[in-house]
Design an enzyme around this catalytic site. Sequence first.
Site, PDB file in Angstrom:
ATOM      1  N   CYS A   2      17.282  19.762   0.118  1.00  0.00           N
ATOM      2  CA  CYS A   2      17.914  20.196  -1.114  1.00  0.00           C
ATOM      3  C   CYS A   2      17.344  19.380  -2.276  1.00  0.00           C
ATOM      4  CB  CYS A   2      19.432  20.061  -1.125  1.00  0.00           C
ATOM      5  SG  CYS A   2      20.264  21.019   0.121  1.00  0.00           S
ATOM      6  N   ARG A  27      11.723  20.534  -1.088  1.00  0.00           N
ATOM      7  CA  ARG A  27      12.879  19.951  -0.413  1.00  0.00           C
ATOM      8  C   ARG A  27      13.747  20.990   0.294  1.00  0.00           C
ATOM      9  NH1 ARG A  27      13.719  14.723  -1.925  1.00  0.00           N
ATOM     10  NH2 ARG A  27      15.853  14.838  -1.208  1.00  0.00           N
ATOM     11  N   TRP A  74      18.378  23.529   1.214  1.00  0.00           N
ATOM     12  CA  TRP A  74      18.012  23.575   2.623  1.00  0.00           C
ATOM     13  C   TRP A  74      19.341  23.563   3.363  1.00  0.00           C
ATOM     14  CZ3 TRP A  74      18.488  20.499   7.086  1.00  0.00           C
ATOM     15  CH2 TRP A  74      17.621  20.842   8.141  1.00  0.00           C
ATOM     16  N   ASN A  98      23.002  17.241  -2.481  1.00  0.00           N
ATOM     17  CA  ASN A  98      21.977  17.075  -1.445  1.00  0.00           C
ATOM     18  C   ASN A  98      22.553  16.118  -0.402  1.00  0.00           C
ATOM     19  OD1 ASN A  98      19.164  14.811  -1.508  1.00  0.00           O
ATOM     20  ND2 ASN A  98      19.577  16.383  -0.022  1.00  0.00           N
ATOM     21  N   GLY A  99      22.381  16.414   0.899  1.00  0.00           N
ATOM     22  CA  GLY A  99      22.920  15.517   1.927  1.00  0.00           C
ATOM     23  C   GLY A  99      24.211  16.061   2.503  1.00  0.00           C
ATOM     24  N   GLU A 478      -0.492  16.226  16.806  1.00  0.00           N
ATOM     25  CA  GLU A 478      -0.421  16.574  15.392  1.00  0.00           C
ATOM     26  C   GLU A 478      -0.965  17.994  15.151  1.00  0.00           C
ATOM     27  OE1 GLU A 478       0.779  15.819  12.692  1.00  0.00           O
ATOM     28  OE2 GLU A 478      -0.592  16.345  11.081  1.00  0.00           O
ATOM     29  N   LYS A 482       1.162  21.032  13.523  1.00  0.00           N
ATOM     30  CA  LYS A 482       0.714  21.736  12.322  1.00  0.00           C
ATOM     31  C   LYS A 482       0.720  23.248  12.560  1.00  0.00           C
ATOM     32  CE  LYS A 482      -0.425  18.839   9.136  1.00  0.00           C
ATOM     33  NZ  LYS A 482       0.833  18.166   9.561  1.00  0.00           N
ATOM     34  N   GLU A 485       4.298  24.715  12.958  1.00  0.00           N
ATOM     35  CA  GLU A 485       5.190  24.704  11.788  1.00  0.00           C
ATOM     36  C   GLU A 485       4.762  25.692  10.705  1.00  0.00           C
ATOM     37  OE1 GLU A 485       5.824  20.788  10.069  1.00  0.00           O
ATOM     38  OE2 GLU A 485       3.701  20.341  10.036  1.00  0.00           O
ATOM     39  N   HIS A 501      -0.787  18.083  35.476  1.00  0.00           N
ATOM     40  CA  HIS A 501       0.590  17.887  35.955  1.00  0.00           C
ATOM     41  C   HIS A 501       1.556  18.934  35.388  1.00  0.00           C
ATOM     42  CE1 HIS A 501      -0.581  14.208  37.887  1.00  0.00           C
ATOM     43  NE2 HIS A 501      -1.052  13.725  36.764  1.00  0.00           N
ATOM     44  N   LYS A 601      10.310  19.432   3.298  1.00  0.00           N
ATOM     45  CA  LYS A 601       9.390  18.307   3.345  1.00  0.00           C
ATOM     46  C   LYS A 601      10.111  16.974   3.508  1.00  0.00           C
ATOM     47  CE  LYS A 601       5.222  16.509   1.498  1.00  0.00           C
ATOM     48  NZ  LYS A 601       4.601  16.629   2.828  1.00  0.00           N
TER      49      LYS A 601
END
Length: 606
Positions: A2, A27, A74, A98-99, A478, A482, A485, A501, A601
């Site tokens: 947010c 955000r 968000w 926010n939060g 990574e 990437k 997402e 395995h 982000k």
Amino acid sequence: MCGIVGALTDRPVAPLMLDALRRLEYRGYDSAGLATLADGVLHRRRAAGKLAGLEAVLAAEPLPGTSGIGHTRWATHGPPTVANAHPHVAGRVAVVHNGIIENHAALKAELKAEGVVFTSDTDTEVVAHLLDRAIRHGQTPQEAMAALMPRLAGAFAFVVLVAGEDDLLLAARRASPLAIGLGDGEAFVGSDAVALAPLTRRIVYLEDGDWAVLRRGGVRVFRDAGVPVERPEQISTVTSAMVGKGNYRHFMEKEIHEQPEAIAHTLHAVLDPGTGRATIPPPLDAPGIPKITIVAAGTSYYAGLTARYWLESLAGIATEVELASEFRDRDAVLPPGGVAIAISQSGESLDTLMALRRAKELGQKVLALVNVPESTIARESDGVLLTRAGPEFGVASTKATTAQLTALCALAIALGRAHGRLSEERATALREALVGLPGRVGEVLQHEAHFMRIAHDLARARDVLYLGRGLSYPIALEGALKLKEITYIHAEGYAAGEMKHGPIALIDETMPVVILAPTDGWFEKTASNVSEVRARGGKVILLTDAAGAARLGEPGDHVIVLPTVDPMVAPILYAVPVQLLAYYAAVEKGTDADQPRNLAKSVTVE
Ligand code: G6P
């Protein structure tokens, strides 16, 4: 998580706040909204989805007024609908938040018992109702805020606009970030200084637990139930020129291309220009450190996994890497005198902040590796190592990651020298390899057409496997992160040696396998894995250097030949092609690389 903004101006405030929200959309982008005051009366516009939805609403129904608040969401409490979009209004009070207000259920029950009817599923709405109730009972907005703050639990930031109070904004922060901007007869507040960059560079950062009363003439900061405190004014280093997309389609594309500069600037800051050596920042400069514990989330966690190899093999220091969200709630056993390194691009990820605090409780000194010098994680640490990547907006981190890796490698070399583990000759060779990286990354970026062709195939896959060994293993993780997402293609990163395995069962002719294989000490073993993939019909996408391609490449494969570098710095270089593959696969699929669904982000919820 947010983005919030507020402004007291002498010009139409809605366009200005919309512009600030564009810089905060990284955000979250589940919904957006604005509230303004005109002749003391509250007006509000909200829309579900990205900011473009709110823009359309505002075009049809513009908002009057010179004071207001705005939000890009968000979603945490309640689905991303218009009803759950901020600002939330109760009587005279409008709030953007926010939060999470952790005790919202108890507060809601208290208000419901008094007959309050809630119009959203959010935790935010309790703040609006509690302030409105206090004001109705005769308190001033400032008194209401002072009474409210001790009642709220959780990690949050919020900004309040009150009907009839044209020259007033109330703002509060607990763990979540908030910056106040001072203008000429204007005042602003936003989730970060980047949002405020075109409006002012005069910034007052609120400390954790602060709340503030903003008026056009200035700001007053308080703690708890109203104890005044002084916070210094600082000049932000972020300029408005840094916050655009330039000629690129996406921030991610721009930021991938900014990597030569990001690496070079970071090296310039980390290496002493006189000696060419890195200075070891406190608390890592203490002798006899028994253990380093790295805490981080997402891509920063993978940078930490890479750093473990460097810290162990170059500096000989026992190193563990922990997911911040796990570490914070574990009874980790850490030795006295140990050091924790908190790695975070934003310096605001709440899990990483909480892990930092936990490490302190467990007796560790903390070094922050962040890209934002004023961030909470930087301010709560005993020492700070800065990456100089510049503001990063793409949700998928790119230039900040390679800058983190660069700083960590330089640090490990310096520690290797300080602990007598590395010869000066080897240290010099490694520093030269780092200094050469901007040029090598530039060479990789010149072969975009090749990446586009491979991404064309990758975009059609249902599942993709990424394999790497040793220093290439974290980059395989990574690469998979990437891809998943930003393209929503299922991808897994695996240690190449672990393929037999389990994941080998997945391999068939429909499954691309991206194999990272620089010619290093692990190469021969990885080569065997390439054969095993081929034997099962898997489609090989090989990332290697000229010697590796000559040894391993076969006509049916996609082979990406990367510049030959010292194997120790190879992960920094190999991070770039996995970004390019994911980016062009997203372009091919038509997904939004900058704002992938459900992500944000900067994640300031737990
Ligand atoms: C989010 C982002 C990731 C990022 C992670 C950690 O999950 O989507 O791209 O790597 O947060 O962020 P930080 O700012 O702490 O590095």
